[in-house]
Scaffold this active site. Structure first.
Site, PDB file in Angstrom:
ATOM      1  N   GLY A   9       0.823  -1.203   0.000  1.00 48.69           N
ATOM      2  CA  GLY A   9       0.000   0.000   0.000  1.00 48.69           C
ATOM      3  C   GLY A   9       0.854   1.249   0.000  1.00 48.69           C
ATOM      4  CB  CYS A  44      -9.346  14.248   2.183  1.00 45.83           C
ATOM      5  SG  CYS A  44      -9.274  12.956   3.440  1.00 45.83           S
ATOM      6  CB  ALA A 116     -11.086   1.510   3.891  1.00 44.80           C
ATOM      7  N   GLY A 245     -20.139   4.423   2.897  1.00 46.16           N
ATOM      8  CA  GLY A 245     -19.125   4.086   3.892  1.00 46.16           C
ATOM      9  C   GLY A 245     -18.059   3.166   3.334  1.00 46.16           C
ATOM     10  CB  THR A 274      -0.419  -8.282  12.643  1.00 45.14           C
ATOM     11  OG1 THR A 274       0.694  -9.128  12.285  1.00 45.14           O
ATOM     12  CG2 THR A 274      -0.441  -7.068  11.725  1.00 45.14           C
TER      13      THR A 274
END
Length: 451
Positions: A9, A44, A116, A245, A274
């Site tokens: 990512g 954003c 997400a 969402g 993790t």
């Protein structure tokens, strides 16, 4: 041989982790794999690109893959998707999305920052052409191109992205209808604040439908042509934007056997590690902790992603920084109305066992005699037993975000409303009244506590 870090990512959390690890360990070999065509961008800002305030998509990019290599010695590969993690062999399988070639890359340490993915409601027709989302740069490019060709848009979902995009598309000349399944917009807000938000939208020509579920996307030959509500009402539309969402992109971690928690978020400890000792995770893909209750939370925000990324990267390099949790602080702007909140709503506070009360006040953001002042509406949520501030909300002028930031600081420091009332806040007629709205709200809350 240099220690090797792989980061999955290449946006906020991932690049914050890679950059911090590089700073702490200059000799570490770092590779970042990003499945989209961009790294390090401000998601954003996408509503403002779609609407035209931002003209060039590249204005949202902080640093590109080439500059990451030349300036930070971080190898970033776009259009490369990690499709498998093997924690036992300590290697990842990576698919080049341009060629479909799969290659194997070993690692010593791994950071998962997969972010997400949009929630896709189970609505018939939801996968038709003409249905859009706004999560990454490619989404923004597609939606902006569609908006130039069409005049009607239906937005499913009244969260921050849906609201901001509604404003921008309306300003761009499109006819906009907004559908929200809850009885009011941003339901965590005080009722009066939600109503003021809805009134602002409708005053600007946006049709708002609250308490309304979509039962079907109307299609012709695979193309979305409108929506049908659960009440049987149809509305034709050229564009359907789904803004219902997001949820953690944790399928890769789950397949690797890592522990998952709330909403499917990857479970991490305070050091962002993790359930596997050599794998860290950060950003919108992880389960978070509410700073007030200490319980699991999921609040996907860019600010949190960057903080967690820095902590993960530092700890990969041998540090022991910790992430203390989230308050859920947020801000958005809808036309002239600024909306911000932090901490718990009264409903949430009561549900968590607090003897919670709320106080709402209205006060001008400047001296009453100074021209140009606007009302600030502030709501405080307070524990009646202790006077501790649990949450704060505000709507009004551009000064609202700064005032909510002060109150977020107060919650973080465990301040009571009595202590907030004693704050030595600034005053000057063009900037703030003698008694700041924060002080007025705290004073009113103190009266309720002593009742």
């Amino acid at each position: 041989m240099a220690e090797k870090l792989i980061v999955i990512g290449g946006t906020a959390a991932g690049l914050s982790a890679a950059s911090r690890a590089r700073k702490e360990k200059p000799d570490m070999e770092i590779q970042v794999f990003e499945k989209s065509g961009f790294v390090s961008y401000g998601a954003c800002g996408l509503p403002y690109f779609v609407g035209g305030i931002i003209h060039d998509i590249n204005e949202l990019v902080a640093i590109n893959a080439e500059s990451l290599k030349s300036k930070r010695n971080i190898s970033a590969w776009i259009h490369h998707e990690v499709i498998l993690i093997d924690p036992e062999k300590k290697e990842v399988s990576v698919k080049n999305l341009d060629t479909d070639r799969v290659s194997i890359h070993p690692y010593d340490k791994l950071v998962i920052a997969t972010g997400a993915i949009p929630v896709v409601p189970p609505i018939p027709g939801i996968h038709s052409n003409g249905v859009y989302y706004l999560r990454n740069m490619e989404d923004g490019i597609r939606l902006k191109a569609a908006a130039k060709e069409n005049g009607r848009v239906c937005i499913i979902g009244g969260g921050a992205i849906g609201l901001e995009t509604a404003e921008e598309l309306s300003k761009a000349g499109l006819s906009v209808s907004l559908y929200e399944q809850f009885p009011r917009l941003l339901p965590f807000l005080d009722n009066a604040f939600s109503k003021a938000l809805e009134d602002t939208l409708m005053k600007r020509g946006i049709k708002v439908h609250t308490g309304t579920q979509i039962s079907e996307i109307l299609c012709e030959n695979g193309e979305a042509k409108g929506i049908r509500t659960a009440y049987g009402e149809n509305e034709p539309s050229d564009i359907i934007l789904v803004s219902a969402g997001v949820k953690p992109a944790s399928a890769l971690a789950e397949k690797a056997g890592l522990a998952l928690g709330l909403n499917g978020g990857i479970i991490v400890d305070d050091e962002m590690r993790t359930s596997h000792k050599d794998i860290w995770a950060c950003g919108d893909c992880v389960q978070m902790k509410n700073r007030i209750t200490g319980k699991p939370a999921y609040v996907p925000l860019g600010t949190t992603a960057n903080k967690q990324g820095r902590i993960a990267g530092g700890n990969v390099a041998g540090g022991h920084d910790t992430f203390k949790g989230v308050l859920g602080s947020m801000v958005t702007k809808v036309f002239e109305l600024f909306i911000a909140a932090t901490g718990l709503s009264q409903e949430q506070a009561v549900r968590e066992g607090f003897d919670a009360i709320s106080v709402s006040i209205t006060k001008a953001d400047r001296a009453s005699y100074y021209p140009g002042g606007r009302d600030n509406h502030i709501c405080l949520i307070v524990d009646k037993k202790t006077g501790l501030l649990l949450g704060a909300q505000g709507i009004g002028s551009e000064s609202i975000p700064g005032r909510i930031n002060v109150l977020a600081t107060a919650i973080t420091c465990g301040m009571t409303v009595e202590e907030i009332n004693e704050l030595d806040l600034v005053y000057a007629p063009p900037a703030a009244p003698v008694y700041d709205p924060i002080l007025i709200a705290a004073s009113q809350a103190m009266k309720k506590i002593t009742e």
